[in-house]
Design a protein around this motif. Structure first.
Motif, PDB file in Angstrom:
ATOM      1  N   ILE A 433       0.882  -1.178   0.000  1.00 29.73           N
ATOM      2  CA  ILE A 433       0.000   0.000   0.000  1.00 29.73           C
ATOM      3  C   ILE A 433       0.916   1.224   0.000  1.00 29.73           C
ATOM      4  CG2 ILE A 433      -1.785   1.259   1.244  1.00 29.73           C
ATOM      5  CD1 ILE A 433      -2.590  -1.405   2.501  1.00 29.73           C
ATOM      6  N   PHE A 434       0.839   1.983  -1.063  1.00 30.20           N
ATOM      7  CA  PHE A 434       1.728   3.132  -1.236  1.00 30.20           C
ATOM      8  C   PHE A 434       0.911   4.413  -1.188  1.00 30.20           C
ATOM      9  CE2 PHE A 434       3.930   6.267  -3.883  1.00 30.20           C
ATOM     10  CZ  PHE A 434       5.140   6.344  -3.184  1.00 30.20           C
ATOM     11  N   ILE A 435       1.377   5.347  -0.339  1.00 34.41           N
ATOM     12  CA  ILE A 435       0.695   6.640  -0.178  1.00 34.41           C
ATOM     13  C   ILE A 435       1.589   7.712  -0.774  1.00 34.41           C
ATOM     14  CG2 ILE A 435      -0.317   8.263   1.460  1.00 34.41           C
ATOM     15  CD1 ILE A 435      -0.545   5.939   3.426  1.00 34.41           C
ATOM     16  N   PRO A 436       1.245   8.253  -1.928  1.00 34.16           N
ATOM     17  CA  PRO A 436       2.059   9.295  -2.557  1.00 34.16           C
ATOM     18  C   PRO A 436       1.832  10.640  -1.871  1.00 34.16           C
ATOM     19  CG  PRO A 436       0.143   8.854  -3.889  1.00 34.16           C
ATOM     20  CD  PRO A 436       0.087   7.867  -2.751  1.00 34.16           C
ATOM     21  N   PRO A 437       2.642  11.644  -2.178  1.00 35.24           N
ATOM     22  CA  PRO A 437       2.416  12.979  -1.605  1.00 35.24           C
ATOM     23  C   PRO A 437       1.074  13.552  -2.031  1.00 35.24           C
ATOM     24  CG  PRO A 437       4.615  12.812  -2.520  1.00 35.24           C
ATOM     25  CD  PRO A 437       3.887  11.589  -2.967  1.00 35.24           C
ATOM     26  N   VAL A 438       0.576  14.472  -1.209  1.00 34.28           N
ATOM     27  CA  VAL A 438      -0.702  15.083  -1.477  1.00 34.28           C
ATOM     28  C   VAL A 438      -0.622  15.891  -2.767  1.00 34.28           C
ATOM     29  CG1 VAL A 438      -0.214  17.158  -0.150  1.00 34.28           C
ATOM     30  CG2 VAL A 438      -2.583  16.430  -0.423  1.00 34.28           C
ATOM     31  N   GLY A 439      -1.748  15.933  -3.460  1.00 32.63           N
ATOM     32  CA  GLY A 439      -1.801  16.673  -4.713  1.00 32.63           C
ATOM     33  C   GLY A 439      -2.202  18.125  -4.503  1.00 32.63           C
ATOM     34  N   ALA A 440      -2.819  18.714  -5.476  1.00 28.03           N
ATOM     35  CA  ALA A 440      -3.253  20.107  -5.405  1.00 28.03           C
ATOM     36  C   ALA A 440      -4.310  20.256  -4.315  1.00 28.03           C
ATOM     37  CB  ALA A 440      -3.808  20.558  -6.750  1.00 28.03           C
ATOM     38  N   THR A 441      -4.177  21.314  -3.507  1.00 23.11           N
ATOM     39  CA  THR A 441      -5.110  21.558  -2.408  1.00 23.11           C
ATOM     40  C   THR A 441      -5.648  22.977  -2.495  1.00 23.11           C
ATOM     41  OG1 THR A 441      -3.302  22.240  -0.956  1.00 23.11           O
ATOM     42  CG2 THR A 441      -3.970  19.934  -0.848  1.00 23.11           C
ATOM     43  N   VAL A 442      -6.889  23.122  -2.070  1.00 22.51           N
ATOM     44  CA  VAL A 442      -7.531  24.437  -1.988  1.00 22.51           C
ATOM     45  C   VAL A 442      -8.256  24.516  -0.651  1.00 22.51           C
ATOM     46  CG1 VAL A 442      -7.796  24.751  -4.465  1.00 22.51           C
ATOM     47  CG2 VAL A 442      -9.586  23.606  -3.181  1.00 22.51           C
ATOM     48  N   GLY A 443      -8.427  25.735  -0.148  1.00 25.57           N
ATOM     49  CA  GLY A 443      -9.132  25.950   1.109  1.00 25.57           C
ATOM     50  C   GLY A 443     -10.540  26.441   0.868  1.00 25.57           C
ATOM     51  N   LEU A 444     -11.437  26.038   1.753  1.00 22.11           N
ATOM     52  CA  LEU A 444     -12.833  26.469   1.696  1.00 22.11           C
ATOM     53  C   LEU A 444     -13.205  26.940   3.097  1.00 22.11           C
ATOM     54  CD1 LEU A 444     -15.471  26.755   0.112  1.00 22.11           C
ATOM     55  CD2 LEU A 444     -16.030  24.397   0.740  1.00 22.11           C
ATOM     56  N   ALA A 445     -13.528  28.221   3.230  1.00 24.82           N
ATOM     57  CA  ALA A 445     -13.786  28.812   4.541  1.00 24.82           C
ATOM     58  C   ALA A 445     -15.058  29.628   4.493  1.00 24.82           C
ATOM     59  CB  ALA A 445     -12.610  29.693   4.976  1.00 24.82           C
ATOM     60  N   GLY A 446     -15.530  29.970   5.696  1.00 26.48           N
ATOM     61  CA  GLY A 446     -16.711  30.824   5.791  1.00 26.48           C
ATOM     62  C   GLY A 446     -17.972  30.035   6.043  1.00 26.48           C
ATOM     63  N   GLU A 447     -19.050  30.497   5.479  1.00 28.54           N
ATOM     64  CA  GLU A 447     -20.373  29.937   5.733  1.00 28.54           C
ATOM     65  C   GLU A 447     -20.640  28.732   4.838  1.00 28.54           C
ATOM     66  OE1 GLU A 447     -22.264  30.953   8.224  1.00 28.54           O
ATOM     67  OE2 GLU A 447     -20.607  32.291   8.716  1.00 28.54           O
ATOM     68  N   VAL A 448     -19.878  27.669   5.051  1.00 26.59           N
ATOM     69  CA  VAL A 448     -20.078  26.394   4.370  1.00 26.59           C
ATOM     70  C   VAL A 448     -20.213  25.323   5.443  1.00 26.59           C
ATOM     71  CG1 VAL A 448     -18.889  27.035   2.246  1.00 26.59           C
ATOM     72  CG2 VAL A 448     -17.585  26.088   4.137  1.00 26.59           C
ATOM     73  N   ARG A 449     -20.738  24.176   5.060  1.00 27.60           N
ATOM     74  CA  ARG A 449     -21.013  23.139   6.044  1.00 27.60           C
ATOM     75  C   ARG A 449     -19.748  22.464   6.542  1.00 27.60           C
ATOM     76  NH1 ARG A 449     -26.383  22.582   6.242  1.00 27.60           N
ATOM     77  NH2 ARG A 449     -27.595  23.181   4.410  1.00 27.60           N
TER      78      ARG A 449
END
Length: 978
Positions: A433-449
């Motif tokens: 089981i191989f876990i590669p580095p994380v890919g592209a990331t974005v943040g979601l903030a504010g009035e979201v669930r």
């Protein structure tokens, strides 16, 4: 000797022998992970006690995983594994706020980059020590010297106690002094450092203070950081402490990567369930056990273990190859063989103990390595066993490699968001089981669930990102969303995004973006708020033409005791967002709905309903602060004040067109004690000379209440209306007469009434009244006595402190005895209760002429206690037996003292005095009272033998204290007798 040791410690020898055997196996590469069959067989032949000793000798705790197969006879709760897997650090331990110590106590929070700390800083105080303190410390150090080996003497450090423990809790004060220039310089540094509070550590956890330089604090607790700062030479002149503020930073730092807390709180051992049904597609391999039961002409129950050759030895059928085949196929094969070869016999085939397989978890796992897991384990089981995925690892591209090929790619978001386990396949021996580095990331903030940092896979637009975050909350304003990103010039920019439009939803994302969705404004639009002393407070929908009686249609809407004549309204002006405050008379509005009292409401109006009991400052003061913020040089603060005899005095907002009667209505109307004929209005204005001037205006309240415009003046800012009190108005006064009068009880009195008058109203004395023993008490005298007692106690404490210093230099018996007596007197003085007795001659008072000095003017709360005729004489103080005696005319003062056993050695025979029944005191100075060397005694008298305090060299003041204590006790006894 060798045999005796072996016989005495068989378990120890067995452990040593097996360890030696195992150590030989370790030399072979084939034994790098699993014990050999011979070693397993040797382990099985041992007793349970020997097995436990082997486990302990090998360093196992009895709960770690083992590579012994379950069908080997080793108990499953004591599995042995080579090498032992270290329990991975869980995500819960990474969060300081949730981590605990081994004892269950909260783990101290450790500082890291971005944390906020508060510095407290004080200049060390250097002053000279008192000589007596230095001398005492020197004697303590000499007494606490310890003798070291060889006869050497060890001098304990300064501040060590009698037990030899060095280091006092309080820092030593060096006998130094600073110059004024040095003190000013240190205070300046302290002020500059504290002015920048609170401090924020940089991303490397370094505290940057211009006066101190960079100080690394990352990884330290607040207490350790305080010690770290104390070691700085630049802070030697200061006492500095660090307090960590648990502030949550705004921005992307407040967001956490999504999904990684799935592995938080996992246990230190991995024990997959063994009682679950085995799926039909399960592939059988060496080490698995088949449970076979024969029913019919041939009966039997067998546990058939798959050998290394992949076969099982079926009784009466011989070896059968089952390895590499699906369980469902093997079961049908065995059922067919039994049916064909064993006539009249049926077979039931089930899976027994499952084999353990060796898999690898590599890449960005918390604890990468090789793991022994159950044959039913899946990819997620192995991930849990390895501690989960690191924050830098990918959750959306977990790869299962088999024989060098990627057979499955697991997206944990499918499991977390949709509950999809279709890609969570079962593992086979040797899987990676191989876990590669994380890919592209974005943040979601504010009035979201689900605000978080998300890893992108196939998502490219803001709409897809919102879908990952669970969508918008009802309070979200999608039209004002913003997208923070780093542009091509490596600059951080903000881009507006209208998520309500198709263009905004289709905006393309790039790695590092943060989408923020703000909330709508908290103000209520198109609504009217009503609060206060009413049954149904809340918000109401605004409609054009809406009036006050539409939200308060009846007086039943108000709670009992609500002020229906003064209702305050706060209104916002749309043009400049300023506020206006005005009042309403609900009673008048309900009586005349078409009048101006039933005014028209506006959106955002806030209506306050007051009650008559409590004050109104809680609501009015914030409104006044808003009005004061709006004031200017040409528009002073709109406020007026009313005081005096009104029900709710205070400061109120000045309304447009407000008059004197409106201010009276705001103050809750006139009090019952108000003087209704006249009031005073103080008006403050800036005169022509530029100074503030006061003008006093007399107001005729009767004409103002009748509506006369000349009296009902229009008010201006800062007007101060004072309502006077009716002359000689006061609460009803009363006195109490108890005891031997014809009509005892409470009597109301008028202003200036005397005791002679009230005694006449009470019917005079009875034939058993003892007028000489009357006790007259007054409340204001009791309060005066209380203050005097407190003053005397304070003075006596000071005298005792001086006496203590004198006693420290003298070791005589008299000094210690004086202190003991002084402490006893002080305790008696503290416990003495004031009585407030006024010494009177009741016979002279009742027979006095009106207006004479003996005719006592009564006050509210006065009490007269008249006892019955008494025939006792009491002796108290320093006598052998303090008691009462029957009065005999031929006996004098000394005779009664002698009848009480005489005086004690501590008595002061020269100051014996008599307290008469009326409270007066007779001493030897009143020579006319002496006959035969003693004072003439009367019924009801008390003979007091005081303590001789001067013989013990105290202050003379103590003698007066003893007299006060005795006299108060006598008066209290007289009052308590009723």
């Amino acid at each position: 000797m060798f045999r005796s040791r072996f016989a005495t410690h068989p378990l120890r020898w067995a452990a040593i022998a097996l360890c030696m055997l195992f150590s030989v196996g370790w030399l072979s590469p084939a034994f790098a992970q699993t014990p050999s069959a011979d070693q397993i067989e040797m382990f099985q032949n041992m007793t349970p006690e020997q097995q436990q000793a082997i486990l302990e000798a090998m360093g196992g705790s009895g709960s770690s995983s083992s590579s012994f197969p379950r069908n080997s006879g080793v108990r499953s709760d004591r599995r042995l594994e080579f090498p032992q897997t270290v329990r991975p650090r869980r995500a819960a331990e990474d969060e300081d706020s949730e981590a605990t110590t081994a004892t269950g106590a909260p783990r101290p929070r450790r500082l890291k980059g971005g944390d906020t700390v508060l510095l407290t800083m004080e200049v060390r105080q250097y002053k000279r020590r008192a000589p007596e303190i230095e001398e005492r410390e020197r004697r303590e150090r000499e007494q606490s010297q310890a003798t070291m080996p060889g006869g050497r003497q060890m001098q304990l450090p300064q501040g060590a106690g009698q037990n030899g423990a060095a280091g006092s809790q309080q820092p030593s004060i060096e006998p130094l002094e600073r110059s004024l220039e040095e003190i000013g310089r240190l205070d300046s540094i302290r002020e500059r450092v504290l002015r920048r509070n609170p401090y924020k550590l940089d991303k490397w956890g370094i505290l940057n203070v211009p006066e101190l330089g960079p100080i690394p604090l990352a990884g330290l607790t607040a207490e350790e950081a305080t010690q770290r700062l104390a070691s700085e030479l630049s802070l030697a002149e200061f006492i500095v402490s660090v307090v960590q503020l648990p502030l949550k930073p705004m921005g992307t730092e407040a967001l956490k990567p999504f999904g990684y807390d799935l592995f938080a709180g996992t246990t230190s051992t991995f024990a997959p369930a063994t009682d679950v049904p085995v799926p039909a597609e399960y592939v059988i391999g060496p080490g698995d056990a088949l449970q076979v039961q024969l029913i019919g002409s041939t009966k039997g129950r067998y546990s058939l273990v798959v050998g290394r050759d992949g076969q099982i030895n079926f009784p009466e059928l011989g070896p059968i190859t089952v390895s590499g085949r699906r369980f469902d196929d093997v079961r049908r094969d065995l059922e067919g063989r039994v049916r064909e070869q064993m006539i009249g016999t049926q077979v039931s085939v089930n899976m027994g103990e499952l084999r353990s397989i060796r898999v690898f978890v590599l890449g960005d796992a918390e604890t990468p390595g090789s793991y022994t897991v159950s044959g039913l384990s899946t990819i997620t089981n192995a991930l849990f066993f390895s501690g989960g995925v690191k924050k830098i690892g990918s959750l959306r591209n977990v790869q299962l490699k088999r024989a060098g090929r990627t057979v499955v790619t697991l997206d944990l978001y499918d499991l977390l968001l949709n509950g999809d386990t279709s890609s969570d396949v079962r593992l086979l021996p040797g899987d990676v089981i191989f876990i590669p580095p994380v890919g592209a990331t974005v943040g979601l903030a504010g009035e979201v669930r689900r605000p978080a940092i998300y890893e992108l896979k196939n998502e490219t637009t803001t709409a897809q990102l919102l879908q990952l975050g669970g969508g918008l909350l009802p309070e979200a304003d999608p039209t004002l969303a913003t997208l923070e990103r780093v542009n091509e010039q490596r600059q951080r920019v903000t881009v507006g995004v209208n998520l309500a439009s198709a263009e905004g939803k289709s905006r393309t994302l790039q790695s590092g973006d943060t989408l923020r969705v703000p909330s709508i404004r908290p103000t209520l639009e198109e609504s009217v708020v009503i609060s206060g002393h009413l049954h149904r407070p809340g918000e109401y929908q605004y409609r054009p033409g809406m009036r006050l009686t539409d939200v308060l249609p009846t007086l039943d809407e108000l709670q009992p005791n609500a002020d229906q004549r003064y209702i305050l309204v706060r209104r916002e002006i749309p043009s400049d967002r300023g506020i206006r405050v005005f009042s309403a008379d609900l009673e008048q509005a309900l009586n005349n709905p078409n009048s101006a009292a039933n005014f028209e409401l506006a959106p955002r109006d806030h209506i306050y309903v007051f009650d008559r009991e409590s004050g109104r400052d809680r609501i009015i003061e914030p409104l006044l602060r808003e009005l004061r913020m709006q004031s200017r040089i040409d528009e002073p603060s709109l406020e007026v004040k009313i005081a005096g005899k009104v029900k709710v005095p205070g400061t109120y907002p000045l309304e447009p067109g407000m008059r004197v009667t409106d201010l009276l209505r705001a103050g809750g109307s006139l009090d019952e004690a108000a003087y209704g004929a006249q009031a005073e209005l103080m008006r403050y204005e800036v005169g022509s000379n530029g100074a503030r001037q006061a003008e006093l205006i007399e107001i005729d309240l009767r004409q103002a209440l009748n509506g006369d415009p000349s009296a009902n003046l229009a008010l201006r800012p800062f007007d101060y209306l004072v309502i006077k009190e009716v002359p000689q108005w006061a609460s009803q006064e009363e006195v109490e007469i108890r005891g031997e009068v014809r009509f005892p009880g409470r009597y109301p009195i008028h202003r200036g009434e005397t005791l002679r008058s009230v005694m006449a109203r009470a019917g005079g004395l009875t034939d058993l009244a003892f007028a000489e023993g009357a006790v007259f008490t007054r409340e204001e005298l009791k309060e005066r006595e209380r203050k005097q007692l407190a003053t005397l106690a304070t003075r006596m404490e000071s005298d005792l402190a001086q006496a203590s210093l004198m006693a420290a230099q003298e070791t005589g018996k008299d000094a210690g005895q004086a202190l003991a007596v002084g402490q006893s007197l002080l305790a008696g003085l503290r416990n003495a209760k004031p009585v407030g007795r006024l010494v009177i001659d009741l016979n002279r008072t009742t027979g006095a002429r009106p207006g004479s000095e003996h005719d006592i003017v009564l006050k509210d709360g006065d009490t007269l206690l008249i006892p019955r005729v008494t025939q006792e004489v009491t002796v108290i103080g320093e006598v052998q037996s303090a008691t009462s005696h029957l009065y005999r005319a031929e006996l004098g003062r000394d005779d009664y003292v002698a009848m009480s056993g005489g005086v004690t050695p501590r008595a002061d025979e020269d100051r014996v005095y008599v307290v008469r029944a009326d409270g007066s005191v007779v001493t030897r100075s009143g020579g006319a009272w002496f006959n035969g060397g003693g004072v003439a005694i009367k019924p009801g008298d008390t003979v007091v033998v005081p303590l001789d305090t001067e013989r013990m060299r105290p202050l003379p003041f103590w003698s007066a204290v003893t007299s006060i204590i005795y006299n108060l006790a006598i008066s209290a006894a007289a009052v308590n007798s009723f």
